[in-house]
Design a protein around this motif. Sequence first.
Motif, PDB file in Angstrom:
ATOM      1  N   MET A 252       0.817  -1.194   0.000  1.00 14.03           N
ATOM      2  CA  MET A 252       0.000   0.000   0.000  1.00 14.03           C
ATOM      3  C   MET A 252       0.863   1.262   0.000  1.00 14.03           C
ATOM      4  O   MET A 252       0.496   2.246  -0.608  1.00 14.03           O
ATOM      5  N   LEU A 253       1.995   1.204   0.668  1.00 15.84           N
ATOM      6  CA  LEU A 253       2.876   2.367   0.718  1.00 15.84           C
ATOM      7  C   LEU A 253       3.352   2.747  -0.678  1.00 15.84           C
ATOM      8  O   LEU A 253       3.408   3.924  -1.024  1.00 15.84           O
TER       9      LEU A 253
ATOM     10  N   SER B  30       3.133   6.349  -5.479  1.00 19.33           N
ATOM     11  CA  SER B  30       2.871   6.565  -6.902  1.00 19.33           C
ATOM     12  C   SER B  30       1.908   7.719  -7.135  1.00 19.33           C
ATOM     13  O   SER B  30       1.947   8.369  -8.176  1.00 19.33           O
ATOM     14  N   LEU B  31       1.021   7.987  -6.178  1.00 19.90           N
ATOM     15  CA  LEU B  31       0.092   9.119  -6.311  1.00 19.90           C
ATOM     16  C   LEU B  31       0.822  10.458  -6.317  1.00 19.90           C
ATOM     17  O   LEU B  31       0.405  11.404  -6.975  1.00 19.90           O
ATOM     18  N   PHE B  32       1.909  10.534  -5.583  1.00 21.25           N
ATOM     19  CA  PHE B  32       2.637  11.791  -5.445  1.00 21.25           C
ATOM     20  C   PHE B  32       3.895  11.850  -6.303  1.00 21.25           C
ATOM     21  O   PHE B  32       4.607  12.841  -6.300  1.00 21.25           O
ATOM     22  N   ALA B  33       4.152  10.788  -7.048  1.00 20.42           N
ATOM     23  CA  ALA B  33       5.340  10.764  -7.903  1.00 20.42           C
ATOM     24  C   ALA B  33       5.140  11.702  -9.089  1.00 20.42           C
ATOM     25  O   ALA B  33       4.053  11.820  -9.635  1.00 20.42           O
ATOM     26  N   SER B  34       6.173  12.381  -9.470  1.00 19.10           N
ATOM     27  CA  SER B  34       6.112  13.258 -10.640  1.00 19.10           C
ATOM     28  C   SER B  34       7.122  12.766 -11.671  1.00 19.10           C
ATOM     29  O   SER B  34       8.148  12.192 -11.314  1.00 19.10           O
TER      30      SER B  34
END
Length: 92
Positions: A1-2, A7-11
Motif C-alpha cells: 500500500m505504501l 505513486s500518487l505523489f510521484a512526478s
Amino acid sequence: MLNWLKSLFASPPRAAKLLDLEAHLAAPDGGSLHGDAEFEAWDDGRWEFEAELDHPGGAPAGPLEVFVDGVLIGELTTRGSESELKLRAEGL
C-alpha cells in the motif's frame, strides 16, 4: 500500500536543460538601444527565446524587429522605455 501512495505523489522526471545561450544586444547604428537575449533548449524538445531592449528617451519611432542570421523572427512589443519579445515551443 505504501508504494501505491508513493505513486500518487510521484512526478515525472524534469527535462534536462541542454543549452543556455545569452547575448548582449546593441543598436547596429550605434544608437542608445541596448539589451539582452537568451535562448534555452531542453531534452524534451521545448525551447524558449527571449529578447529585451531598453531604449532611454522614449519609444523608438518604428517597430523593433529581431533578426537571427539575417532572418526576421519577430517584432518586439514596446512598453514605455522597454521592449520585449518571447518565443517558445512546447510539447514537441
